[in-house]
Design a protein around this motif. Structure first.
Motif, mmCIF file in Angstrom:
data_model
loop_
_atom_site.group_PDB
_atom_site.id
_atom_site.type_symbol
_atom_site.label_atom_id
_atom_site.label_comp_id
_atom_site.label_asym_id
_atom_site.label_seq_id
_atom_site.Cartn_x
_atom_site.Cartn_y
_atom_site.Cartn_z
ATOM 1 N N ASP A 43 -5.543 -0.926 -2.461
ATOM 2 C CA ASP A 43 -6.225 0.059 -1.641
ATOM 3 C C ASP A 43 -6.003 -0.260 -0.167
ATOM 4 O O ASP A 43 -5.729 -1.405 0.200
ATOM 5 N N ALA A 44 -6.154 0.743 0.684
ATOM 6 C CA ALA A 44 -5.931 0.555 2.115
ATOM 7 C C ALA A 44 -6.831 -0.529 2.695
ATOM 8 O O ALA A 44 -6.438 -1.264 3.605
ATOM 9 N N THR A 60 5.511 5.713 -4.945
ATOM 10 C CA THR A 60 6.194 6.382 -3.849
ATOM 11 C C THR A 60 7.688 6.065 -3.910
ATOM 12 O O THR A 60 8.078 4.900 -3.904
ATOM 13 N N THR A 84 2.517 10.533 7.550
ATOM 14 C CA THR A 84 1.474 11.548 7.418
ATOM 15 C C THR A 84 0.283 11.230 8.317
ATOM 16 O O THR A 84 0.156 10.112 8.826
ATOM 17 N N THR A 93 -2.654 10.607 7.420
ATOM 18 C CA THR A 93 -3.364 9.481 6.797
ATOM 19 C C THR A 93 -2.747 8.150 7.212
ATOM 20 O O THR A 93 -3.462 7.187 7.524
ATOM 21 N N ILE A 94 -1.421 8.080 7.223
ATOM 22 C CA ILE A 94 -0.727 6.857 7.621
ATOM 23 C C ILE A 94 -0.994 6.551 9.087
ATOM 24 O O ILE A 94 -1.265 5.396 9.468
ATOM 25 N N TYR A 140 0.851 -1.186 0.000
ATOM 26 C CA TYR A 140 0.000 0.000 0.000
ATOM 27 C C TYR A 140 0.885 1.234 0.000
ATOM 28 O O TYR A 140 1.878 1.319 0.727
ATOM 29 N N GLN A 141 0.533 2.206 -0.824
ATOM 30 C CA GLN A 141 1.213 3.496 -0.885
ATOM 31 C C GLN A 141 0.162 4.591 -0.950
ATOM 32 O O GLN A 141 -0.897 4.402 -1.565
ATOM 33 N N GLU A 142 0.443 5.704 -0.329
ATOM 34 C CA GLU A 142 -0.484 6.831 -0.446
ATOM 35 C C GLU A 142 -0.596 7.270 -1.898
ATOM 36 O O GLU A 142 -1.655 7.677 -2.352
ATOM 37 N N GLU A 143 0.509 7.173 -2.618
ATOM 38 C CA GLU A 143 0.526 7.472 -4.043
ATOM 39 C C GLU A 143 1.323 6.401 -4.755
ATOM 40 O O GLU A 143 2.395 6.011 -4.298
#
Length: 344
Positions: free
Chosen positions: A72-73, A59, A95, A97-98, A53-56
């Motif tokens: 997806d998360a 990464t 972040t 979010t993380i 999983y990556q926010e973008e």
């Protein structure tokens, strides 16, 4: 990213999730995944599947490379374990979010772990209080300053209840091999290690930063004892005479041994340790320059700034203000030569 295997018969597959933070250490992540892949290959069973999983997407790792295939998360909540993969500037990369995601996974009862400096991300989310943890030795002192409720250690990896944390480099291979041994036996774990030309599977209690045996000679034990005293007294600096008396050696004998084995004087070596710790604190904590000055045993901020600039080529404040990629790379590298007039 999900693995491809030679699956020949049904088997319970353990799902492993990896959260890749900006600047994650590629070798530590790849080492962990490749151990799982090899376990599947040798057993001819899909013992493990893995998901990132990556926010973008894409990464970048610390080497600038990125991975495009991620989930997806929500997919992480179906995993059996989830590891946070950290690296440089891990606190900045963790972040909101993380943090929220990690707390939600913990609330579900997920077994959480970390690779390299990922344990700092878990600590930032208040998920390591009261736990023992490992991370890369270079970030150890800064993490201890920032998260006093976490018992950070120099161990290669640490398993404490439902937390699995390891240091950087290839330490993730040893931790994953340990997990394979626990679940599928010593024979498979050993076979996997042999495929990667490992002479042994290192135990969790192995310390990360070992003295190179090729430099050990007569009198080196005195140098090692002196260095340990220096490392234990970075904030309240000992005089060279005090260190010599504690070893015990004459000051001249101690200086001679340091020149032989470390190629610098004891005072220069001590200053280097203090400046290296200062760099860690500046890069990985929110401590002010004055707080770092005190924590690293300098009497005044001007003395600290002069020593820091002389060693690294830029000021302590510049450490936190990279202005271009070349500058950022220079800041992330090692320092230079210490002038003797700045020691003490």
């Amino acid at each position: 990213m999900q693995n491809q295997t030679h699956k020949s018969q049904p088997y319970h597959t353990q799902k492993i999730g990896f959260i890749l933070l900006h600047g994650f250490t590629m070798i530590t992540f790849a080492s962990a995944v490749d151990v799982l892949r090899m376990a599947n290959y040798l057993s001819q069973k899909e013992l493990y599947s893995w998901y990132i999983y990556q926010e973008e997407n894409g990464t970048p790792a610390s080497n600038g490379l990125g991975l495009q295939d991620s989930v997806d998360a929500e997919a992480l909540f179906d995993c059996d374990m989830v590891f946070v993969c950290g690296g440089v500037e891990v606190q900045k990369a963790t972040t909101p979010t993380i943090k929220t995601l990690l707390k939600q996974l913990d609330h579900q009862g997920m077994v959480l772990g970390s690779l390299c400096n990922g344990s700092v991300a878990l600590a930032s989310a208040k998920l390591m209080d009261g736990y023992k943890a490992s991370l890369h030795w270079e970030a150890l002192s800064a993490a201890k300053e920032a998260f006093y409720k976490v018992e950070f250690s120099e161990q290669l990896y640490t398993i404490d209840r439902n937390r699995y944390t390891c240091a950087g480099g290839t330490a993730s291979m040893d931790m994953m091999l340990h997990l394979i041994r626990l679940k599928h036996g010593k024979t498979l774990a050993t076979a996997v290690a042999q495929q990667f030309v490992m002479d042994r599977i290192r135990d969790a209690s192995t310390t990360q930063y070992m003295t190179h045996t090729e430099i050990i000679g007569p009198g080196y034990e005195y140098v090692q004892t002196a260095i340990e005293l220096m490392q234990a007294n970075l904030d309240e600096v000992l005089s060279m005479q005090e260190i010599a008396e504690l070893i015990p050696l004459s000051l001249r004998q101690m200086e001679r041994l340091f020149k032989r084995y470390c190629h610098v004087s004891p005072a220069q070596y001590y200053l280097r340790l203090r400046l290296q710790r200062a760099k860690e604190l500046l890069a990985q904590t929110s401590m002010s320059v004055m707080q770092v000055t005190v924590a690293c045993g300098f009497s005044t901020s001007s003395h600290f700034s002069k020593a820091y600039r002389n060693y690294y080529g830029y000021s302590p404040r510049d450490q936190r203000k990279p202005i271009d990629p070349e500058y950022t790379y220079r800041i992330s590298g090692s320092g230079g030569v210490i002038n003797s007039d700045l020691c003490g």
